[in-house]
Design a protein around this motif. Structure first.
Motif, PDB file in Angstrom:
ATOM      1  N   ALA A  39    -124.927 111.656-104.530  1.00 51.02           N
ATOM      2  CA  ALA A  39    -124.367 110.302-104.431  1.00 51.02           C
ATOM      3  C   ALA A  39    -122.839 110.349-104.470  1.00 51.02           C
ATOM      4  CB  ALA A  39    -124.902 109.432-105.562  1.00 51.02           C
ATOM      5  N   ALA A  43    -120.384 109.212-101.543  1.00 52.06           N
ATOM      6  CA  ALA A  43    -119.312 108.238-101.778  1.00 52.06           C
ATOM      7  C   ALA A  43    -117.990 108.758-101.220  1.00 52.06           C
ATOM      8  CB  ALA A  43    -119.179 107.946-103.274  1.00 52.06           C
ATOM      9  N   ILE A  47    -115.856 107.139 -98.203  1.00 51.42           N
ATOM     10  CA  ILE A  47    -114.465 106.703 -98.425  1.00 51.42           C
ATOM     11  C   ILE A  47    -113.544 107.346 -97.398  1.00 51.42           C
ATOM     12  CG2 ILE A  47    -112.505 106.941 -99.998  1.00 51.42           C
ATOM     13  CD1 ILE A  47    -114.555 106.582-102.293  1.00 51.42           C
ATOM     14  N   ARG A  48    -113.757 108.634 -97.168  1.00 53.91           N
ATOM     15  CA  ARG A  48    -112.869 109.320 -96.229  1.00 53.91           C
ATOM     16  C   ARG A  48    -113.062 108.811 -94.799  1.00 53.91           C
ATOM     17  NH1 ARG A  48    -108.538 111.503 -98.396  1.00 53.91           N
ATOM     18  NH2 ARG A  48    -108.303 112.886 -96.635  1.00 53.91           N
ATOM     19  N   GLY A  51    -112.449 104.467 -95.328  1.00 52.08           N
ATOM     20  CA  GLY A  51    -111.424 103.855 -96.176  1.00 52.08           C
ATOM     21  C   GLY A  51    -110.188 103.353 -95.469  1.00 52.08           C
ATOM     22  N   ALA A  52    -109.651 104.153 -94.580  1.00 50.33           N
ATOM     23  CA  ALA A  52    -108.340 103.795 -94.030  1.00 50.33           C
ATOM     24  C   ALA A  52    -108.390 102.527 -93.177  1.00 50.33           C
ATOM     25  CB  ALA A  52    -107.788 104.947 -93.208  1.00 50.33           C
ATOM     26  N   TRP A  54    -110.750 100.196 -93.790  1.00 45.90           N
ATOM     27  CA  TRP A  54    -111.620  99.310 -94.553  1.00 45.90           C
ATOM     28  C   TRP A  54    -110.850  98.080 -95.017  1.00 45.90           C
ATOM     29  CZ3 TRP A  54    -116.524  98.613 -95.868  1.00 45.90           C
ATOM     30  CH2 TRP A  54    -116.791  97.838 -96.999  1.00 45.90           C
ATOM     31  N   ARG A 363    -108.814 112.630 -91.783  1.00 46.62           N
ATOM     32  CA  ARG A 363    -109.227 112.433 -93.174  1.00 46.62           C
ATOM     33  C   ARG A 363    -110.426 113.279 -93.567  1.00 46.62           C
ATOM     34  NH1 ARG A 363    -108.400 107.285 -91.174  1.00 46.62           N
ATOM     35  NH2 ARG A 363    -110.609 106.761 -91.255  1.00 46.62           N
TER      36      ARG A 363
ATOM     37  N   ALA B  11    -130.202 104.687-109.618  1.00 46.84           N
ATOM     38  CA  ALA B  11    -129.137 105.388-110.347  1.00 46.84           C
ATOM     39  C   ALA B  11    -128.174 106.028-109.364  1.00 46.84           C
ATOM     40  CB  ALA B  11    -129.756 106.442-111.268  1.00 46.84           C
ATOM     41  N   ALA B  12    -128.736 106.652-108.321  1.00 45.56           N
ATOM     42  CA  ALA B  12    -127.865 107.299-107.334  1.00 45.56           C
ATOM     43  C   ALA B  12    -126.996 106.268-106.616  1.00 45.56           C
ATOM     44  CB  ALA B  12    -128.711 108.060-106.324  1.00 45.56           C
ATOM     45  N   VAL B  15    -124.278 105.290-108.923  1.00 41.59           N
ATOM     46  CA  VAL B  15    -123.260 106.348-108.975  1.00 41.59           C
ATOM     47  C   VAL B  15    -122.359 106.261-107.748  1.00 41.59           C
ATOM     48  CG1 VAL B  15    -122.924 108.844-108.816  1.00 41.59           C
ATOM     49  CG2 VAL B  15    -124.595 107.924-110.407  1.00 41.59           C
ATOM     50  N   LEU B  16    -122.960 106.010-106.605  1.00 40.22           N
ATOM     51  CA  LEU B  16    -122.175 105.929-105.371  1.00 40.22           C
ATOM     52  C   LEU B  16    -121.136 104.806-105.457  1.00 40.22           C
ATOM     53  CD1 LEU B  16    -123.584 106.528-101.896  1.00 40.22           C
ATOM     54  CD2 LEU B  16    -122.094 104.588-102.188  1.00 40.22           C
ATOM     55  N   ALA B  19    -118.578 105.577-108.214  1.00 35.00           N
ATOM     56  CA  ALA B  19    -117.670 106.645-107.761  1.00 35.00           C
ATOM     57  C   ALA B  19    -116.618 106.071-106.818  1.00 35.00           C
ATOM     58  CB  ALA B  19    -118.463 107.740-107.062  1.00 35.00           C
ATOM     59  N   ALA B  20    -117.052 105.175-105.952  1.00 30.31           N
ATOM     60  CA  ALA B  20    -116.084 104.536-105.043  1.00 30.31           C
ATOM     61  C   ALA B  20    -115.044 103.762-105.851  1.00 30.31           C
ATOM     62  CB  ALA B  20    -116.805 103.612-104.073  1.00 30.31           C
ATOM     63  N   VAL B  23    -112.666 106.368-107.599  1.00 28.37           N
ATOM     64  CA  VAL B  23    -111.749 106.995-106.633  1.00 28.37           C
ATOM     65  C   VAL B  23    -110.696 105.975-106.176  1.00 28.37           C
ATOM     66  CG1 VAL B  23    -111.609 107.989-104.324  1.00 28.37           C
ATOM     67  CG2 VAL B  23    -113.416 108.706-105.870  1.00 28.37           C
ATOM     68  N   THR B 386    -110.328  97.552-102.124  1.00 29.50           N
ATOM     69  CA  THR B 386    -110.079  97.832-100.712  1.00 29.50           C
ATOM     70  C   THR B 386    -108.821  98.672-100.525  1.00 29.50           C
ATOM     71  OG1 THR B 386    -111.151  95.788-100.075  1.00 29.50           O
ATOM     72  CG2 THR B 386    -109.630  96.731 -98.489  1.00 29.50           C
ATOM     73  N   LEU B 389    -109.476 102.171-101.661  1.00 29.51           N
ATOM     74  CA  LEU B 389    -110.269 102.962-100.708  1.00 29.51           C
ATOM     75  C   LEU B 389    -109.394 103.396 -99.533  1.00 29.51           C
ATOM     76  CD1 LEU B 389    -113.633 100.972-100.713  1.00 29.51           C
ATOM     77  CD2 LEU B 389    -113.149 103.164-101.781  1.00 29.51           C
ATOM     78  N   GLU B 390    -108.525 102.505 -99.116  1.00 29.44           N
ATOM     79  CA  GLU B 390    -107.595 102.874 -98.037  1.00 29.44           C
ATOM     80  C   GLU B 390    -106.722 104.052 -98.455  1.00 29.44           C
ATOM     81  OE1 GLU B 390    -106.719  98.484 -96.239  1.00 29.44           O
ATOM     82  OE2 GLU B 390    -105.102  99.936 -96.190  1.00 29.44           O
ATOM     83  N   ALA B 392    -107.237 106.219-100.848  1.00 30.59           N
ATOM     84  CA  ALA B 392    -108.025 107.436-101.057  1.00 30.59           C
ATOM     85  C   ALA B 392    -108.404 108.060 -99.730  1.00 30.59           C
ATOM     86  CB  ALA B 392    -109.283 107.108-101.854  1.00 30.59           C
ATOM     87  N   SER B 393    -108.674 107.216 -98.768  1.00 27.65           N
ATOM     88  CA  SER B 393    -109.134 107.724 -97.486  1.00 27.65           C
ATOM     89  C   SER B 393    -108.041 108.480 -96.747  1.00 27.65           C
ATOM     90  CB  SER B 393    -109.623 106.565 -96.625  1.00 27.65           C
ATOM     91  OG  SER B 393    -110.064 107.039 -95.393  1.00 27.65           O
ATOM     92  N   SER B 394    -106.822 108.002 -96.872  1.00 30.61           N
ATOM     93  CA  SER B 394    -105.754 108.629 -96.102  1.00 30.61           C
ATOM     94  C   SER B 394    -104.985 109.668 -96.911  1.00 30.61           C
ATOM     95  CB  SER B 394    -104.799 107.562 -95.569  1.00 30.61           C
ATOM     96  OG  SER B 394    -104.408 106.717 -96.617  1.00 30.61           O
ATOM     97  N   PHE B 395    -105.365 109.860 -98.169  1.00 33.18           N
ATOM     98  CA  PHE B 395    -104.638 110.806 -99.019  1.00 33.18           C
ATOM     99  C   PHE B 395    -104.856 112.241 -98.538  1.00 33.18           C
ATOM    100  CE2 PHE B 395    -104.534 113.741-102.593  1.00 33.18           C
ATOM    101  CZ  PHE B 395    -103.306 113.456-103.159  1.00 33.18           C
ATOM    102  N   THR B 396    -103.778 112.973 -98.391  1.00 30.01           N
ATOM    103  CA  THR B 396    -103.911 114.396 -98.068  1.00 30.01           C
ATOM    104  C   THR B 396    -103.307 115.254 -99.173  1.00 30.01           C
ATOM    105  OG1 THR B 396    -101.918 114.136 -96.741  1.00 30.01           O
ATOM    106  CG2 THR B 396    -104.003 114.198 -95.564  1.00 30.01           C
TER     107      THR B 396
END
Lengths: 490, 741
Positions: A39, A43, A47-48, A51-52, A54, A363, B11-12, B15-16, B19-20, B23, B386, B389-390, B392-396
């Motif tokens: 899970a 997630a 997100i990856r 997310g960008a 979203w 990403r 539960a899973a 968690v998902l 976790a979102a 993050v 939101t 998530l943006e 986190a998604s673009s983080f390198t």
């Protein structure tokens, strides 16, 4: 200080004894832990991928996306839905999700990620040796997160859902082959029906391989339970009916007219032999059509679709032209295979960046090295095919059914590749995404069963002669027991 | 799959979703936590790292040292760019502890474990990603509620109060409460409330000796922890600074509002009424909790009564703290939010207990955490989720995020940073007359004085009065000490907050600094020696520039060069002024405009073409910095302007002196569309350090630009011609990063 350190160490040991060890040795806890880890992984994947952009930036711009939305607007309660301009599976999903772009993108990303996680879990469950499990699960996950496949989750197109259903179908057949039973057959059949209805190009591979295989198995698999063989026959008929239904829907709405026109403009007219053949089969060849040599139906403001001087050609393309085109795929198979072979390097190598409107590739991890996530060159395709065949041969002794089923699935991927290539001459790279993802998955599974079988041989050989005899005897007994259990038909 | 059961799938799924959330919180709060007080704390910590000494010698700290210790830890475990990620992680830890406390409260009052988890998820979301201003930040009050929640958890857990653990648990609770009270003395009542629950838990001990020892520990440890700060500073000989800031300044803040005690209470009553009108859900929770407490008090056992009583005292203590603090900044309400959340958790626990008693087990309980997660997002608003998530998604990488932010810096900030880089290194002291904490952080500098804001030196009390009576004793003595220690190379003045004359600060600036840059937002003053090196540095030897093309239109002489005005613009036909950075090129120039004006560009590039071209441009009367595609910042020369079409002087705005109709370009197209140009002869210098370059014209810096891996200086005429005379090349300023020390 010494006392404190001793106490700390002792507390650590106590903690391990009381809290860690009991959990790690408890299969239920381990299963739960893996589920939680999966899970978390899912997630992070979502997100990856999402997310960008979203949540409000998943704009649709492909004409095909609007066409799917239009198909979904008809709703499954209308007969027109089943003979619409799109196969029904993806419009049905859109309908269920209220035609919401964001919700659909989220759900199909979730389903896609979950499908590959399920594939990894299935590999862990069905393979017997850790080395095979680890390699197979790792490679499956690698395929799942490859940007060229994952980026389709962000589009309102059938590619993502098609890949998801392909994974589900392949897994369900693998599960069936590992322990054949009627419930597993029903699941596999249902998944296959769903897969058949998501893209038209999925039908020919199943017609060529799946249906005959089910019929043959239902008659020749003598060790199987009669009820199971009857069920195989029923599913052969059912999937055949679905294939015929999809074909009828195609001809009813003429959704193949574009593909036919594109192929004529881009592939047939430049080739005198093909042109002559089509002319003999009724294609109205005149100067107006010849002037469209090298053009698709979308070029020059849909000139082929609207120009008055091409009216006879359009009438032909709407009717018998589609049938003639299908016949040509068989009649000129060597020619088309040659063309596919010429284009293969480009088709395999593409990273689909032209479709990556939301920057998914930036990403996700880069594609894995050495083509371990599936072939990306012609040589890679040859090597992966060879590896798969070797894996199937290795597995054929002790996992015969698995080896046969995976072999058939592998064979169907080549038919899939061929049909997807010849089926349309525009956006070929996009049309090949599904077949390539399916092919990569099946090849990895073949590798997995091969490693599993090889591990077993290696263990037998490594053992002392006495032990080898014992182990071999144990395996024989185990195999015999499994064979006895296989056609339970429960 | 069947073996796993549907409960595990719930539960899973939970968690998902969680976790979102986690993050998203980690990556979004990195940005969100860069708030006022946290930035102030960072400035103090940076100064402490740079100059050493106690926190109270590096800033005006009117709280206990715990807050700054936390920020010091963040600085210790991360890089400069990664600092706020550590703070964001701390925010998550605090939110997690608060969530755990809420979960434990629900369970302690009869709630199902998964119901508690659901309540915890809701609380975590509220404090990590909620809409409230106190969410996603790490103010001192967020730390305090984290400490209280941790103490509450220990106090709630029956296992903590087993005979062999009770003393340790009491000590742990004591440390946590002591640190909280030490951080903010007004949180004493809330600390007492939490201590009350711990005290009640002690009653379960049968062994009288252990009971007495634990009780003693519970009382003495917080007092000891509280007193440890003054004791420590007494031992270090810094008690005067500690008392001055922790006690005296707080008394100023208390009296600085000018409210009587009665007036404070009336004002507090008004705020309370307004607050619950704005937050009706909180009001419903309070009413439900108090109603339940009153109705069921007789049925409660001793422990449940203790929980309820503690929450009541805690809640009243939180309001008391706010009322006596007399300040109702939105960030402060976290101290109220936690007891309210725990009250909600208590009510939910009771409701479940009643329902369970009536109808038995709930089959749907496995889904409750997931439902709670989704409800939290729906009710709490998904805006921050939101954004997280943006992010986190673009983080390198941390470095990439920092690089991107640097690219997004405003032009004016780039100019100031470039000028500062010419005379100092990063983390060097900067003297500023400001009211903002980011003044130092934006330029990667530390505060030269502990009085980072002018308000401390002018006696301006936050949300209160102003006057010299609110300036701490020894302020100017310590300021002088700071100046001796820091010896700042630059002073930054905000145009909107000009330096107040007549203060020792102003005298120090007047005596030691010279204005070198006048911008629309900031004025920069450099220390006299640095200003001399930059503005009037040694000219050095004569410079004979070299044309880059063999068939160049440039006519080069010894210490001079010229280009006819009708030369077609060419980026290739440029004049190489230096083959390296770290130089000071000076001379005079006179523009020779073509029909559309003149445009000279001092280009910083690399001969291999591997570096981005940075530019200092002179277009008519405008001087601006930029690169090939964008203009960063621009200023006008204080010169008489001439319209090239008529040869007459341009019209100037009498208020600003700027030519009318001339606006700073925003995109550097290379073309000149300026109607007014400049025909005068100007003395100029291109001052090039290792990290930045500036152009000095007529005795002032006009523009500056930061450099990365450029290697040479080239002059390019992008429009019209120019005549250069007296060209010379001399040494760069001593602190421009060029000298090897």
């Amino acid at each position: 200080m010494g006392v404190i350190a001793t106490r700390a160490v002792s507390a650590l040991h106590r903690f391990r004894r009381r809290a860690v060890t009991p959990r790690l040795t408890d299969p239920a806890w381990r299963a739960q832990a893996w589920l939680v880890a999966a899970a978390l992984g899912l997630a992070v994947f979502m997100i990856r991928v999402l997310g960008a952009a979203w949540p409000g930036q998943f704009k649709i711009f492909f004409p095909d996306s609007f066409s799917f939305i239009n198909a979904a607007k008809q709703t499954p309660f209308s007969p027109g839905f089943y003979a619409g301009e799109r196969p029904i599976a993806f419009p049905a999903l859109l309908f269920i999700l209220g035609r919401s772009t964001v919700v659909t993108v989220v759900v199909q990303t979730f389903l896609n990620g979950a499908a590959y996680l399920l594939a990894a879990a299935t590999a862990v469950r069905l393979l017997r040796h850790d080395e095979a499990r680890i390699v197979c699960a790792f490679l499956v996950i690698t395929i799942g997160i490859e940007p060229r496949f994952a980026l389709w989750n962000t589009h309102i197109l059938s590619e993502s859902f098609g890949m998801t259903l392909a994974v589900a179908s392949v897994l369900s057949w693998w599960r069936f082959s590992a322990q054949p039973s009627r419930p597993r057959l029903h699941v596999a059949g249902a998944c296959t029906v769903a897969w058949l209805t998501v893209r038209d190009s999925n039908v020919p591979p199943w017609l060529a391989v799946g249906v005959p295989a089910l019929f043959i198995a239902s008659y020749l698999w003598r060790s199987a339970d009669p009820a199971l063989r009857r069920a195989l026959r029923r599913w052969a008929v059912a999937t055949l009916v679905v294939c015929i239904g999809v074909a009828l829907a195609q001809s009813a709405n003429g959704r193949n007219r574009y593909a036919t026109m594109n192929n004529i403009g881009l592939r047939v007219l430049p080739d005198p032999e093909l042109t002559g053949w089509f002319k003999d089969r009724g294609m109205p060849l005149d100067d107006a059509l010849r002037q469209r040599t090298g053009f698709s139906s979308f070029d020059n403001n849909w000139d082929m679709l609207t120009s008055p001087d091409l009216a006879p050609f359009r009438a032909w393309a709407d009717g018998s032209g589609q049938r003639e085109m299908l016949i040509s795929y068989i009649r000129f198979a060597p020619h088309w295979i040659g063309a596919l072979d010429d284009d293969l390097p480009v088709l395999l190598q593409t990273d689909q960046s032209g479709y990556d409107a939301f920057g998914v590739a930036k990403r996700l991890p880069d594609p894995p090295p050495a083509q371990i996530g599936g072939p990306t060159t012609r040589t890679g395709l040859v090597v992966w095919t060879a590896i798969s065949v070797v894996g199937l041969v290795l597995a054929s002794r002790r996992r015969r059914v698995q080896s046969i089923v995976l072999g058939l699935l592998l064979a169907s991927t080549f038919v899939d590749l061929y049909v997807s290539y010849v089926g349309d001459s525009v956006e070929i790279q996009r049309h090949l995404v599904g077949p390539l993802a399916r092919m990569a998955l099946i090849m990895v599974l073949c590798l997995g069963v091969g490693i599993d079988a090889a591990s077993e041989f290696a263990r037998v050989r490594r053992s002392r002669p006495d032990d080898a005899i014992t182990v071999a005897a144990q395996i024989s007994v185990q195999t015999a027991a499994e064979s006895a259990l296989e056609p339970t038909g429960s | 799959m069947r073996a796993l059961g549907w409960r595990r799938w719930f539960a899973a799924a939970t968690v998902l979703v969680v976790a979102a959330m986690v993050v998203a919180a980690l990556f979004h709060n990195e940005y969100r936590s860069q708030n006022w007080d946290p930035m102030q704390a960072r400035v103090y910590v940076d100064r402490t790292i740079r100059f050493g000494g106690t926190f109270y010698e590096n800033g005006l700290v009117n709280k206990g040292p715990f807050e700054l210790m936390v920020y010091r830890v963040a600085a210790a475990i991360t890089s400069w760019d990664g600092f706020w990620y550590a703070i964001s992680a701390f925010v998550l830890i605090v939110s997690g502890v608060l969530a755990w406390a809420a979960c434990a409260t629900t369970r302690a009052l009869g709630g199902h474990r998964l119901l508690g988890v659901g309540v915890g998820i809701g609380v975590m979301f509220h404090f990590a990603l909620g809409k409230a201003d106190y969410a996603g930040v790490l103010y001192s009050r967020n730390m305090i509620i984290g400490l209280f929640a941790a103490a509450w958890l220990i106090a709630l857990s029956p296992r903590s109060w087993l005979a062999d653990r009770a003393t340790w648990s009491a000590a742990a609770v004591g440390v946590l409460l002591g640190l909280a009270v030490q951080t903010l003395f007004v949180s004493t009542i809330a600390a007492f409330a939490v201590g009350l629950l711990a005290w009640s838990s002690l009653e379960t001990l049968d062994d009288d000796r252990r009971y007495r020892r634990a009780r003693r520990t519970l009382v003495l440890v917080p007092i000891t922890v509280f007193l440890s700060a003054p004791a420590y500073y007494l031992v270090r000989g810094r008690l005067e600074q500690f008392v001055s800031e922790y006690w005296t300044y707080n008394s100023y803040q208390n009296s600085g509002t000018g409210r009587s005690f009665a007036n404070q209470l009336v004002y507090g009553r008004d705020v309370i009424l307004r607050y619950y009108r704005s937050w009706p859900v909180s009001f419903v929770i309070i009413v439900a909790f108090f109603g339940l407490t009153a109705a069921l008090w007789k049925t409660f056992d001793r422990r449940v009564r203790a929980i309820h009583l503690s929450l009541v005292v805690w809640f009243l203590g939180a309001w008391t703290e706010l009322v006596l603090g007399q300040r109702y900044s939105s960030h402060y309400f976290s101290i109220l939010a936690l007891p309210t959340a725990l009250m909600a958790a208590a009510v939910i626990g009771h409701v479940y207990r009643f329902a369970h008693r009536e109808r038995g087990d709930f089959r749907s309980v496995a889904a409750w955490p997931l439902v709670a997660s989704l409800l939290a997002i729906a009710a709490g608003g998904g805006g921050h989720l939101t954004l997280g998530l943006e992010a986190a998604s673009s983080f390198t990488s941390v470095h990439d995020v920092a690089a991107q932010r640097e690219l997004d810096e405003s032009g004016k900030q780039r100019t100031v940073r470039a000028v500062l880089d010419l005379v100092s290194n990063q983390n060097d002291p900067l003297l500023a007359w400001t009211e903002f904490p980011w003044t130092y952080l934006n330029y990667h500098r530390v505060a030269a004085t502990r009085w980072i804001w002018k308000s401390f030196m002018l006696g301006q009390i936050y949300l209160g009065r102003s006057g010299p009576q609110y300036v701490l004793p020894k302020t100017w003595q310590w300021f002088a000490d700071d100046m001796r220690e820091a010896h700042p190379a630059a002073f930054l003045e905000e145009v909107a907050l000009p330096l107040t004359a007549g203060t020792p600060f102003a005298k120090y600036v007047n005596d030691n600094f010279e204005q070198t840059y006048r911008g629309s937002d900031n004025n920069i003053y450099l220390r006299n020696d640095e200003a001399a090196a930059v503005l009037r540095g040694s000219p050095g030897s004569a410079l004979s520039p070299v044309p880059l093309l063999a068939d160049s239109n440039w006519q080069v002489t010894t210490a001079g060069a010229s280009l006819p005005s009708d030369t077609p613009p060419s980026p290739d036909d440029a004049l190489r002024l230096s083959m390296s950075l770290c130089t000071r090129i000076s001379g005079t120039y006179a523009a020779e405009p073509s029909g559309t004006g003149s445009f000279l560009s001092f280009r910083f590039d690399s001969d291999a073409g591997s570096a981005e071209n940075m530019r200092l441009n002179i277009a008519g009367t405008q001087v601006f910095s930029g690169n090939d595609g964008a203009v960063f910042d621009s200023v006008d020369l204080d010169q008489q302007s001439v319209d090239p079409a008529t040869g007459e002087a341009g019209t100037a705005d009498p208020a600003t002196g700027e030519p009318i109709g001339v606006g700073p370009p925003t995109v550097d197209s290379g073309a000149t569309a300026l109607p007014v140009t400049d025909l005068g002869q100007h003395e100029f210098a291109i001052v090039v350090g290792k990290r930045s370059a500036a152009i000095v014209i007529d005795g002032m810096i006009r523009a500056a630009v930061r450099l990365t891996n450029q290697t040479r200086v080239v002059l390019e005429a992008r429009n019209g011609g120019v005549s250069l005379t007296n060209l010379a090349t001399g040494p760069p300023p001593p602190d421009s990063g060029c000298a090897t020390r």
